[in-house]
Design an enzyme around this catalytic site. Structure first.
Site, mmCIF file in Angstrom:
data_model
loop_
_atom_site.group_PDB
_atom_site.id
_atom_site.type_symbol
_atom_site.label_atom_id
_atom_site.label_comp_id
_atom_site.label_asym_id
_atom_site.label_seq_id
_atom_site.Cartn_x
_atom_site.Cartn_y
_atom_site.Cartn_z
ATOM 1 N N LEU A 83 0.833 -1.193 0.000
ATOM 2 C CA LEU A 83 0.000 0.000 0.000
ATOM 3 C C LEU A 83 0.869 1.244 0.000
ATOM 4 O O LEU A 83 1.917 1.292 0.651
ATOM 5 C CB LEU A 83 -0.908 0.031 1.234
ATOM 6 C CG LEU A 83 -2.057 -0.981 1.282
ATOM 7 C CD1 LEU A 83 -2.648 -1.021 2.678
ATOM 8 C CD2 LEU A 83 -3.127 -0.618 0.262
ATOM 9 N N LYS A 115 -5.573 -1.056 9.942
ATOM 10 C CA LYS A 115 -4.374 -1.641 9.337
ATOM 11 C C LYS A 115 -3.686 -2.490 10.405
ATOM 12 O O LYS A 115 -2.957 -1.970 11.257
ATOM 13 C CB LYS A 115 -3.429 -0.568 8.804
ATOM 14 C CG LYS A 115 -2.227 -1.125 8.053
ATOM 15 C CD LYS A 115 -1.360 -0.022 7.482
ATOM 16 C CE LYS A 115 -0.207 -0.601 6.677
ATOM 17 N NZ LYS A 115 0.696 -1.441 7.487
ATOM 18 N N ARG A 136 2.895 -13.367 1.907
ATOM 19 C CA ARG A 136 3.002 -12.387 0.823
ATOM 20 C C ARG A 136 4.239 -12.641 -0.034
ATOM 21 O O ARG A 136 4.191 -12.554 -1.248
ATOM 22 C CB ARG A 136 3.054 -10.966 1.395
ATOM 23 C CG ARG A 136 3.120 -9.902 0.306
ATOM 24 C CD ARG A 136 3.614 -8.561 0.851
ATOM 25 N NE ARG A 136 2.779 -8.055 1.909
ATOM 26 C CZ ARG A 136 1.672 -7.344 1.708
ATOM 27 N NH1 ARG A 136 1.272 -7.094 0.485
ATOM 28 N NH2 ARG A 136 0.982 -6.897 2.724
ATOM 29 N N LYS A 290 -9.992 2.845 1.158
ATOM 30 C CA LYS A 290 -10.126 2.258 -0.182
ATOM 31 C C LYS A 290 -11.360 2.823 -0.867
ATOM 32 O O LYS A 290 -12.381 3.094 -0.211
ATOM 33 C CB LYS A 290 -10.305 0.730 -0.096
ATOM 34 C CG LYS A 290 -9.150 -0.025 0.494
ATOM 35 C CD LYS A 290 -9.484 -1.520 0.580
ATOM 36 C CE LYS A 290 -8.333 -2.298 1.228
ATOM 37 N NZ LYS A 290 -8.690 -3.725 1.409
ATOM 38 N N CYS A 408 27.619 -1.496 45.171
ATOM 39 C CA CYS A 408 26.789 -2.403 44.380
ATOM 40 C C CYS A 408 25.530 -2.767 45.164
ATOM 41 O O CYS A 408 25.626 -3.180 46.332
ATOM 42 C CB CYS A 408 27.585 -3.665 44.037
ATOM 43 S SG CYS A 408 26.586 -4.944 43.238
ATOM 44 N N CYS A 411 25.904 -6.744 46.151
ATOM 45 C CA CYS A 411 26.938 -7.284 47.041
ATOM 46 C C CYS A 411 27.606 -6.226 47.915
ATOM 47 O O CYS A 411 28.474 -6.557 48.735
ATOM 48 C CB CYS A 411 27.998 -8.018 46.230
ATOM 49 S SG CYS A 411 28.987 -6.919 45.178
ATOM 50 N N CYS A 424 30.647 -3.177 38.851
ATOM 51 C CA CYS A 424 30.927 -3.899 40.084
ATOM 52 C C CYS A 424 32.012 -4.918 39.746
ATOM 53 O O CYS A 424 31.812 -5.789 38.893
ATOM 54 C CB CYS A 424 29.673 -4.613 40.597
ATOM 55 S SG CYS A 424 30.006 -5.784 41.936
#
Length: 767
Positions: A83, A115, A136, A290, A408, A411, A424
């Site tokens: 289209l 669509k 297609r 259309k 961190c 930890c 870290c």
């Protein structure tokens, strides 16, 4: 037409062709709809300005991409066109005005319909029976997917229409609810998640095993008639009536639809659907208008790739406002932290978004994103959630700038800034170990099916996993002790673990998760060193002899293998796994002396400071060429005394002494011995060189090869002495370009890399 225009048209065609292949063949789009539309629009504009440049093969004149070779091809009874697109109200009004002029009818009626964003499919009926189905493809022929289509409850196997033949065209989609459920199942089973409903639908419908398709919740929505439209004239004189008739045959056309002779009513339908698109069960990306009368459609006709009587008015990317509830940090397998905005769940393009990446800590400061902020988000290309901006005038009182942590969150180790990244460095960080394990079991690494995120969390929580080697110590009793693990699942998991015990060195290197070592680098390292022991014992300067392995990757490898924990992991894996190794090398690696000097010039990037001091300081291209001309081999060069070297270097005694001293250092002697063990020989006698067609050459593969998979082509190239890498650089010798070659072909041409067709490669190998 100047050279710049010719080049731009060529580049646009390559980019669009590659995007078509990614979208239609591989179900893995790399461009958003907006990016693709912009490229196509630019190409169409240039071809309109320079009609002499237009060809029938241009993607502006064709549809889709060639059908995949996985399925038998099937010819459409009439072409499946694409289209034309509109991106503004004015373009829609211009379209309506053109139709009025073509038909001389000011009261011409138009249909408006959704669509759908799915996979276009053509159904073939004879005597009312479904006899075939195709994707297609390129518009002329597609992939025969009848066995898979028969598993869809929304595709009637029999209709009452008896006139021959009849094509019913539509879209296969997956609803948002079904998409989310499927991804939850994929995640629980440790499998790759689908990016969006369109990819999920396409991937499900294009399965070689129709039993898999039958398990996937797919829907078919018709949107047109191909061959047979005229035979419906007694039942349906218009497109709108044809959709109503199809609903009496067991089909379900997508709703809501509209029909009107008034342009403003048609545009109001678009505005309504754009506002309420998230309320629909499925994904849409625009509205199709259309000419409604079927006889007028035939009279108006088509252009090369699209019907002239229809146009698609595309939606812009949906932007939604929501609230940042938290900013968390995710820790990757190499210790890099990625900030993630945790959002009040919002529906964007029909998908519920609860988090969005913020990429890196600096970006948070740049966008000034704060907890409590209202932010605008969108799914980039309708796929990836991203934060566009904070809405400052809606910021709640007391919202403070987000402060990056110094420790961190997993930890509590001190974090380290590394450029724009934050790391870290704790190898025992629980979150790092978890993400490392996710990588280790992934498909392209050890490919252990069934061990996904949830199961890994349970195994870590139960204390059954600490390193990757622990996977191979798991037993059935341990798995059954975990919640929701059934006996059959436990057996399947243990079977997948056992199957992974036989692997390749390249897979193992990738699975280890070494920073900077991706799949291509892992394959190159495995080929170069042959054994894991060789790789672990390699001096740093060896990496100067491996093309496309830079100093950062070399440093990462050296650091990884020097780590005592990693050494223990490898020892444990050696007890559990068997991998293919290629040592001693099948061929001696004969190279001209120039190859050695090219690597020697790179040594400074790889070696430590103490070794740098021993390198010849003035040995540039001119001096290297003098030594190459004076000596027949590296061995002869190494045996030369200072007088001989001085003569070869046109009297440069200082440089001669540096070269002589370097060749006699213990470091160089150890390096040379290692390279000789790997089969390296440098000799200017070309008769002694490796005579294989691609010896010492680096090759990149792009496009689709006839009758060859990428893996098969890689084996052929490797057997001929070549090295296959994944990216184009100035060090690449050849680009092997199959059909639909894309951006790599463009880059190769820009860099002056030689391009080989499949036929040219075969001819080269024969010589």
């Amino acid at each position: 037409m100047n050279k710049a225009i010719v080049t731009r048209i060529k580049i646009l065609r390559q980019q669009i062709t590659l995007a078509n292949r990614d979208y239609y063949q591989d179900d893995a789009p790399t461009l958003s709809d907006a990016e693709y539309d912009a490229l196509l629009q630019e190409l169409q504009t240039l071809e309109a300005q320079y009609p002499q440049a237009r060809t029938e093969a241009s993607p502006s004149q064709t549809v889709g991409a060639a059908p995949s070779k996985q399925f038998a091809p099937l010819q459409h009874w009439s072409p499946m066109r694409s289209l034309a697109n509109a991106f503004s109200e004015q373009e829609v009004l211009d379209f309506i005005q053109r139709m009025k002029k073509l038909t001389s009818d000011d009261q011409i009626a138009f249909s408006g319909e959704l669509k759908l964003d799915g996979l276009a499919v053509n159904l073939f009926y004879r005597q009312g029976k479904l006899i075939a189905a195709a994707t297609r493809g390129d518009g002329e022929s597609g992939e025969n997917i009848l066995a898979n289509i028969r598993t869809l409850a929304t595709v009637p196997q029999q209709i009452t229409h008896r006139a021959d033949p009849l094509e019913v065209r539509g879209e296969v989609v997956m609803t948002y609810a079904d998409f989310n459920a499927l991804n939850e199942k994929q995640q629980a089973n440790g499998k790759k998640l689908f990016a969006n409903p369109r990819n999920a639908a396409a991937g499900s419908l294009r399965q070689l095993d129709s039993a898999i398709t039958a398990q996937r919740p797919l829907q078919f929505y018709p949107h047109g008639i191909g061959v047979g439209a005229e035979s419906l004239a007694t039942k349906a004189l218009s497109h709108s009536a044809a959709m109503e008739w199809l609903s009496t045959q067991g089909f379900t056309p997508a709703a809501p639809r509209c029909r009107s002779t008034d342009a403003q009513q048609l545009l109001a339908y678009y505005a309504q659907m754009q506002t309420h698109r998230s309320d629909l069960a499925f994904s849409i990306d625009g509205i199709v208008y259309k000419v409604d009368d079927i006889a007028l459609q035939k009279k108006i006709g088509n252009v090369a790739r699209a019907p002239r009587f229809a146009i698609a008015y595309k939606f812009s990317a949906e932007i939604v406002t929501t609230v940042v509830e938290a900013i968390d940090l995710q820790i990757g397998r190499t210790g890099v932290l990625t900030p993630v905005a945790r959002l009040k769940p919002a529906t964007v393009g029909g998908v519920v978004v609860a988090n969005a990446t913020l990429h890196n800590i600096e970006l948070i400061a740049e966008k000034d994103v704060r907890v409590g902020d209202y932010v605008e988000i969108r799914r980039a290309g309708d796929v990836i959630p991203e934060v566009l901006r904070s809405i400052r005038d809606k910021r709640p009182a007391g919202a403070t700038p987000w402060q990056p942590p110094t420790q961190c969150p997993s930890c509590q180790s001190q974090l380290r800034r590394d450029g724009r990244a934050t790391r870290c460095d704790n190898r025992h960080c629980p979150q790092r170990l978890y993400t490392q394990m996710q990588h280790f079991v992934s498909r392209n690494a050890m490919d252990i099916d069934g061990i996904g995120g949830i199961l890994l969390e349970k195994l870590f929580a139960a204390g059954y996993l600490h390193t990757a080697a622990d996977l191979y110590q798991l037993n059935k009793e341990q798995l059954l002790s975990l919640t929701l693990i059934a006996e059959v699942s436990a057996d399947n998991i243990l079977g997948a673990i056992d199957a992974s015990r036989q692997t390749t060195l390249a897979r193992l290197l990738f699975a280890l998760g070494i920073a900077q070592v991706g799949e291509n680098a892992a394959a190159q390292l495995a080929q170069f060193f042959g054994t894991l022991d060789n790789l672990m014992q390699a001096p740093a300067a060896v990496y100067a002899f491996i093309r496309d392995i830079g100093s950062e990757t070399a440093a990462s490898l050296m650091h990884f293998f020097a780590d005592p924990d990693n050494q223990q992991l490898i020892i444990a894996l050696q007890q559990e796994l068997k991998w293919q190794e290629t040592f001693p090398p099948a061929h001696s690696r004969h190279y001209p002396l120039a190859h050695f000097f090219s690597a020697l010039a790179l040594f400074k990037n790889y070696v430590a400071e103490r070794e740098k001091a021993a390198l010849p300081q003035g040995l540039g291209k001119r001096a290297s060429a003098q030594l190459i001309a004076a000596f027949a081999s590296l061995n002869e060069l190494q045996q030369a005394d200072c007088e001989q070297l001085t003569t070869a270097l046109s009297g440069n005694r200082t440089l001669a002494e540096q070269v002589h001293r370097f060749f006699n250092t213990a470091y160089y002697r150890d390096l040379l011995l290692f390279l000789q063990q790997l089969g390296f020989i440098w000799n200017n006698d070309t008769t002694a060189e490796d005579t294989r067609a691609l010896a010492g050459k680096t090759v990149v593969i792009t496009g689709t090869l006839a009758g060859l998979t990428r893996t098969e082509a890689k084996k052929i190239i490797t057997a001929a002495g070549g090295t296959v890498t994944g990216s184009i650089s100035s060090n690449t010798d050849y680009l092997l370009a199959g059909e639909n070659a894309g951006s790599k072909l463009q880059k190769a041409n820009a860099l002056g890399v030689a391009v080989l067709s499949q036929q040219e490669l075969e001819a080269l190998l024969r010589t």
